[in-house]
Structures are given as C-alpha cells and as structure tokens.
Design an enzyme around this catalytic site. Sequence first.
Site, PDB file in Angstrom:
ATOM      1  N   ASP A   1     -45.929  51.113 -39.998  1.00  0.00           N
ATOM      2  CA  ASP A   1     -45.925  50.831 -38.565  1.00  0.00           C
ATOM      3  C   ASP A   1     -45.720  52.115 -37.794  1.00  0.00           C
ATOM      4  O   ASP A   1     -45.166  53.087 -38.308  1.00  0.00           O
ATOM      5  CB  ASP A   1     -44.829  49.831 -38.207  1.00  0.00           C
ATOM      6  CG  ASP A   1     -45.144  49.060 -36.919  1.00  0.00           C
ATOM      7  OD1 ASP A   1     -46.266  49.201 -36.385  1.00  0.00           O
ATOM      8  OD2 ASP A   1     -44.272  48.324 -36.434  1.00  0.00           O
ATOM      9  N   GLY A   2     -46.194  52.098 -36.563  1.00  0.00           N
ATOM     10  CA  GLY A   2     -46.020  53.208 -35.650  1.00  0.00           C
ATOM     11  C   GLY A   2     -45.479  52.702 -34.332  1.00  0.00           C
ATOM     12  O   GLY A   2     -45.638  51.532 -33.989  1.00  0.00           O
TER      13      GLY A   2
ATOM     14  N   GLU B   1     -49.372  55.056 -35.972  1.00  0.00           N
ATOM     15  CA  GLU B   1     -49.840  54.077 -36.971  1.00  0.00           C
ATOM     16  C   GLU B   1     -50.553  54.793 -38.117  1.00  0.00           C
ATOM     17  O   GLU B   1     -50.311  54.509 -39.292  1.00  0.00           O
ATOM     18  CB  GLU B   1     -50.781  53.054 -36.322  1.00  0.00           C
ATOM     19  CG  GLU B   1     -50.150  52.159 -35.284  1.00  0.00           C
ATOM     20  CD  GLU B   1     -49.341  51.005 -35.837  1.00  0.00           C
ATOM     21  OE1 GLU B   1     -49.248  50.845 -37.074  1.00  0.00           O
ATOM     22  OE2 GLU B   1     -48.791  50.241 -35.021  1.00  0.00           O
TER      23      GLU B   1
ATOM     24  N   ASP C   1     -49.822  45.873 -38.967  1.00  0.00           N
ATOM     25  CA  ASP C   1     -50.139  45.002 -37.834  1.00  0.00           C
ATOM     26  C   ASP C   1     -51.131  45.678 -36.891  1.00  0.00           C
ATOM     27  O   ASP C   1     -51.447  45.162 -35.829  1.00  0.00           O
ATOM     28  CB  ASP C   1     -48.875  44.565 -37.092  1.00  0.00           C
ATOM     29  CG  ASP C   1     -48.075  45.722 -36.511  1.00  0.00           C
ATOM     30  OD1 ASP C   1     -48.571  46.872 -36.470  1.00  0.00           O
ATOM     31  OD2 ASP C   1     -46.924  45.484 -36.091  1.00  0.00           O
TER      32      ASP C   1
ATOM     33  N   HIS D   1     -44.219  41.743 -35.434  1.00  0.00           N
ATOM     34  CA  HIS D   1     -43.109  41.168 -34.659  1.00  0.00           C
ATOM     35  C   HIS D   1     -42.966  39.673 -34.936  1.00  0.00           C
ATOM     36  O   HIS D   1     -42.823  38.864 -34.024  1.00  0.00           O
ATOM     37  CB  HIS D   1     -43.301  41.447 -33.170  1.00  0.00           C
ATOM     38  CG  HIS D   1     -43.617  42.878 -32.894  1.00  0.00           C
ATOM     39  ND1 HIS D   1     -42.657  43.870 -32.931  1.00  0.00           N
ATOM     40  CD2 HIS D   1     -44.785  43.491 -32.612  1.00  0.00           C
ATOM     41  CE1 HIS D   1     -43.222  45.035 -32.673  1.00  0.00           C
ATOM     42  NE2 HIS D   1     -44.514  44.839 -32.481  1.00  0.00           N
TER      43      HIS D   1
ATOM     44  N   ASP E   1     -41.238  48.370 -38.553  1.00  0.00           N
ATOM     45  CA  ASP E   1     -41.184  48.409 -37.088  1.00  0.00           C
ATOM     46  C   ASP E   1     -39.836  48.942 -36.605  1.00  0.00           C
ATOM     47  O   ASP E   1     -39.783  49.796 -35.718  1.00  0.00           O
ATOM     48  CB  ASP E   1     -41.448  47.013 -36.517  1.00  0.00           C
ATOM     49  CG  ASP E   1     -41.337  46.979 -35.015  1.00  0.00           C
ATOM     50  OD1 ASP E   1     -42.188  47.598 -34.340  1.00  0.00           O
ATOM     51  OD2 ASP E   1     -40.397  46.349 -34.497  1.00  0.00           O
TER      52      ASP E   1
END
Length: 153
Positions: A11-12, A46, A68, A122, A132
């Site tokens: 994740d970023g 990301e 995501d 999320h 995240d």
Amino acid sequence: MNPEVTTAATDGSSLGNPGPGGWAWVTEDGREGFAGARRSTNNRMELRAVLELLLAVDTGGPLVVQTDSAYVIGVFTEWLARWRARGMRTASNKPVENVDLIELIDRALQGRDVTFEKVLGHSTHVLNNRADALAHGAAQRAKQRLAREVLGQ
C-alpha cells in the site's frame, strides 16, 4: 515439489497529492517493510511499495501481490505492453508518469512467478489494513519531519 506461495499486501499513502508520502508491504508470515518520502504522489508510493517488496522478498516460488490500487494492477496486467508499443505514451498521447519506478518493477518481475491480486481497501482485509496503517504512519512521520525542518529544529 512445488514451492510454497508467498502472499503479501502492498500500500501507498500520500498526504496531499503530491505531499509527504509513505509506502509499506506486509507478508502473511509477518515480514514487513515501510518508509516515508518528503514529497510524492499516492501512485508513486503504491509503486514503491511493490518495488520494495520485490527487492526484499526473494521467495524462490510464486508470489501473490495483493493491492487495493487499480493503478498498480492496470500497469502490470493491462497497460504496460500498450504503453511500450506507443513509446511509453498513454492512449491520449501523454507521457506515462512514474516510468522510472515502472521500469524498475518490470525488471524485478523478470524470471519470477508473480501474480497481482486486487483487494478491497479499508475493509476487513487484514494484510491490506496492516500495510495501509504502516504506509499512512510513514507518511505522517515524513510530514512531521518536514514541519520540524521548516521550523529549523
């Protein structure tokens, strides 16, 4: 004997776009990596998470990268071949952004069995939630460092 599959989430995060950023990766066996950046975009963070995962985790077997990010999935499953055919230009004839990271990731993918898997961000996805939190925390720390530098501390 088939090598065991390693699953990881990436994740970023970017506080502003651009702004202070953070990236993270987490494997299902508990390994993780994360860091911040002074100024970046969400898409760069990301991508950086994927690159850092590929550089850190040499599985010798299949790797599933859960993200995501529709952008990351699109780059490495749909768009890259078309961009290359157009001289690294988009369908609207604009230069592809983040070419430096995309090329580094593409090189790191060579000879490896890597699958990209889209996950809902999320939500209740444990690995994605951990990635995240680490990415967002790294972005927050980068923001705090910048604020201290501005104040001369």
